[in-house]
Scaffold this active site. Structure first.
Site, PDB file in Angstrom:
ATOM      1  N   CYS A   6       0.862  -1.179   0.000  1.00 33.05           N
ATOM      2  CA  CYS A   6       0.000   0.000   0.000  1.00 33.05           C
ATOM      3  C   CYS A   6       0.899   1.230   0.000  1.00 33.05           C
ATOM      4  O   CYS A   6       2.106   1.121   0.185  1.00 33.05           O
ATOM      5  CB  CYS A   6      -0.920   0.011   1.211  1.00 33.05           C
ATOM      6  N   CYS A  32      -0.196   4.272   1.739  1.00 25.70           N
ATOM      7  CA  CYS A  32      -0.613   5.282   2.729  1.00 25.70           C
ATOM      8  C   CYS A  32       0.430   5.571   3.802  1.00 25.70           C
ATOM      9  O   CYS A  32       0.507   6.689   4.301  1.00 25.70           O
ATOM     10  CB  CYS A  32      -1.951   4.908   3.367  1.00 25.70           C
ATOM     11  N   CYS A  59      -3.986   6.167   0.020  1.00 26.12           N
ATOM     12  CA  CYS A  59      -3.450   4.905  -0.491  1.00 26.12           C
ATOM     13  C   CYS A  59      -3.120   4.959  -1.973  1.00 26.12           C
ATOM     14  O   CYS A  59      -2.844   3.926  -2.592  1.00 26.12           O
ATOM     15  CB  CYS A  59      -4.438   3.783  -0.209  1.00 26.12           C
ATOM     16  N   LYS A 106     -12.336  -4.922   1.996  1.00 24.58           N
ATOM     17  CA  LYS A 106     -11.785  -4.084   3.055  1.00 24.58           C
ATOM     18  C   LYS A 106     -12.694  -2.866   3.219  1.00 24.58           C
ATOM     19  O   LYS A 106     -12.925  -2.120   2.269  1.00 24.58           O
ATOM     20  CB  LYS A 106     -10.367  -3.639   2.692  1.00 24.58           C
ATOM     21  N   ARG A 141      -3.480   3.459  12.650  1.00 22.15           N
ATOM     22  CA  ARG A 141      -2.998   4.682  12.014  1.00 22.15           C
ATOM     23  C   ARG A 141      -2.013   5.405  12.916  1.00 22.15           C
ATOM     24  O   ARG A 141      -1.139   6.119  12.436  1.00 22.15           O
ATOM     25  CB  ARG A 141      -4.169   5.554  11.579  1.00 22.15           C
ATOM     26  N   ARG A 147     -11.124   7.642   3.759  1.00 21.74           N
ATOM     27  CA  ARG A 147     -10.889   6.641   2.715  1.00 21.74           C
ATOM     28  C   ARG A 147     -12.185   6.096   2.105  1.00 21.74           C
ATOM     29  O   ARG A 147     -12.198   5.057   1.476  1.00 21.74           O
ATOM     30  CB  ARG A 147     -10.094   5.478   3.292  1.00 21.74           C
ATOM     31  N   GLU A 173     -16.487  -7.806  -5.054  1.00 22.65           N
ATOM     32  CA  GLU A 173     -15.053  -7.482  -4.891  1.00 22.65           C
ATOM     33  C   GLU A 173     -14.207  -8.758  -4.889  1.00 22.65           C
ATOM     34  O   GLU A 173     -13.149  -8.820  -5.511  1.00 22.65           O
ATOM     35  CB  GLU A 173     -14.832  -6.721  -3.576  1.00 22.65           C
ATOM     36  N   LYS A 213     -11.868  -7.702   6.041  1.00 23.82           N
ATOM     37  CA  LYS A 213     -11.284  -6.840   7.059  1.00 23.82           C
ATOM     38  C   LYS A 213     -12.186  -5.647   7.331  1.00 23.82           C
ATOM     39  O   LYS A 213     -12.626  -5.030   6.369  1.00 23.82           O
ATOM     40  CB  LYS A 213      -9.934  -6.357   6.528  1.00 23.82           C
ATOM     41  N   SER A 267      -6.657  -3.524  14.440  1.00 26.79           N
ATOM     42  CA  SER A 267      -6.121  -2.855  15.625  1.00 26.79           C
ATOM     43  C   SER A 267      -7.210  -2.452  16.622  1.00 26.79           C
ATOM     44  O   SER A 267      -7.033  -2.592  17.831  1.00 26.79           O
ATOM     45  CB  SER A 267      -5.321  -1.629  15.193  1.00 26.79           C
TER      46      SER A 267
HETATM   47  C1  PBG Z   1      -3.586   0.388   4.893  1.00 26.88           C
HETATM   48  C2  PBG Z   1      -3.885  -0.557   5.982  1.00 26.88           C
HETATM   49  C3  PBG Z   1      -4.652  -0.247   7.099  1.00 26.88           C
HETATM   50  C4  PBG Z   1      -4.683  -1.391   7.879  1.00 26.88           C
HETATM   51  C5  PBG Z   1      -3.946  -2.370   7.238  1.00 26.88           C
HETATM   52  N1  PBG Z   1      -3.469  -1.837   6.029  1.00 26.88           N
HETATM   53  C6  PBG Z   1      -5.267   1.036   7.530  1.00 26.88           C
HETATM   54  C7  PBG Z   1      -6.142   1.774   6.657  1.00 26.88           C
HETATM   55  O1  PBG Z   1      -6.664   1.301   5.668  1.00 26.88           O
HETATM   56  O2  PBG Z   1      -6.309   2.940   6.990  1.00 26.88           O
HETATM   57  C8  PBG Z   1      -5.400  -1.484   9.185  1.00 26.88           C
HETATM   58  C9  PBG Z   1      -5.005  -2.576  10.074  1.00 26.88           C
HETATM   59  C10 PBG Z   1      -5.457  -2.447  11.480  1.00 26.88           C
HETATM   60  O3  PBG Z   1      -6.250  -1.584  11.864  1.00 26.88           O
HETATM   61  O4  PBG Z   1      -4.993  -3.281  12.263  1.00 26.88           O
HETATM   62  N2  PBG Z   1      -2.673   0.080   4.013  1.00 26.88           N
END
Ligand code: PBG
Length: 327
Positions: A120, A122, A130, A195, A205, A217, A233, A248, A274
């Site tokens: 990614c 970001c 992203c 996602k 973040r 996003r 998707e 996710k 997270s």
């Molecule tokens: C972005 C990415 C994110 C997470 C994994 N890859 C954050 C987002 O999309 O803002 C989140 C993972 C988590 O919250 O544990 N490349």
């Protein structure tokens, strides 16, 4: 004859019998542990909202990854924090970028461990989005080449699997093509297919310093209200050559996991993100929930819903707890 003839409680009488009729099984074989790697030496910066997780320099990371592998965890997922951010996320696809360095170091010192890299932009872009931003909007097609470069650079550094998480349309096809052209046709793609634009990513973040600097996003990640769209998707990503698909977050999206598994029957990963980790940690610290039992219940529920693999910040705790149970 007196009712009931069938008494479900008969099969719940003891742990021995419960163990025999248990349906969903959680095993260390299904766990993937995420890590955040940063420049420097001897760096271990704890992430406030994710107790026990740190931004680690490569030397420290290698130590933690060894410990993770010694618990029997088969795979890790790597995220990088660049030295500098710019508009096009240059370090994401630099030969000596932080993830590329980390992959080489891990591959040189830990065997039999699958290294998966998050693909990614970001974490690497100054605007925190992203993809490439033009006139305040994230442009899809100009981003695809960059993502392909990221994936190839990770695989060239030795990554065993690449996991695009950007949610641009067509990125799996463009990554597959670029890998194949670079002689990396054996490198599998784990696509973050469904996602969602989720507030459960908050702590991540902070960990990855990847919050968008303007807007959010929602113009590329999925609307949490949509289920049918997740199947579209997934179908697209499989058509484009994804080897595995991911849903996710996990806990609030168990219905999506179930539908994806039932509809496609392909290997499905769930990312327990997270915010899911932080919620339980916080409640456990307050003494409001039993951390270990709740963790195992959460992970087992994710398995029951259809996940083959689970990416979780609890991977090491779960591995230890499962080991304890076997004794
Ligand atoms: C972005 C990415 C994110 C997470 C994994 N890859 C954050 C987002 O999309 O803002 C989140 C993972 C988590 O919250 O544990 N490349």
């Amino acid at each position: 004859m007196s009712y009931p003839i069938y008494r479900p409680r008969r099969l719940r009488q003891s742990e021995t019998i419960r163990r025999m009729v248990r349906e969903a099984r959680l095993s260390v074989d299904q766990l993937v542990m995420p890590f955040f790697v940063t420049h420097g030496r001897g760096v271990r910066r704890e992430i406030g909202s994710m107790p026990g997780n740190h931004q680690l320099s490569v030397d420290e990371l290698v130590r933690e990854v060894k410990e993770t592998a010694s618990l029997g965890i088969p795979a890790i997922l790597l995220f990088g924090l660049p030295a500098e951010k710019d508009a096009v996320g240059s370090e994401a696809y630099a030969r000596d970028g932080i993830v590329q360095q980390a992959v080489r170091a891990i591959k040189n010192s830990v065997s039999d461990l699958l290294v998966i890299t998050d693909v990614c932009l970001c974490e690497y872009t100054s605007h925190g989005h992203c993809g490439v931003v033009e006139r305040g909007r994230v442009k899809n097609d100009p981003t695809l080449d960059l993502l392909a470069k990221v994936a190839v650079s990770h695989a060239e550094a030795g990554a065993d699997m690449v996991a695009p998480s950007d949610m641009m349309d067509g990125r799996v096809a463009s990554i597959r093509e670029a890998l194949d052209e670079s002689g990396l046709e054996e490198t599998p793609i784990l696509a973050y297919a469904a996602k969602y634009a989720s507030s459960f990513y908050g702590p991540f973040r902070e960990a990855a310093e990847s919050a968008p600097q303007f807007g959010d996003r929602r113009a590329y990640q999925m609307d949490p209200a949509n289920g049918d769209e997740a199947l579209r998707e997934v179908a697209l990503d499989l058509d484009e050559g994804a080897d595995m698909v991911m849903v996710k977050p996990a806990m609030a999206y168990l219905d999506i996991l179930w539908r994806v598994k039932a509809e496609f029957g392909v290997p499905v990963a769930a990312y327990s993100v997270s915010g899911e980790f932080a919620m339980l940690k916080a409640a456990a610290r307050l003494g409001w929930l039993d951390e270990e039992r709740t963790m195992l219940e959460m992970l087992t529920a994710i398995r029951r819903a259809g996940a083959d693999l689970i990416v979780t910040y609890f991977a090491r705790d779960a591995a230890r707890a499962l080991r304890q149970q076997e004794r």
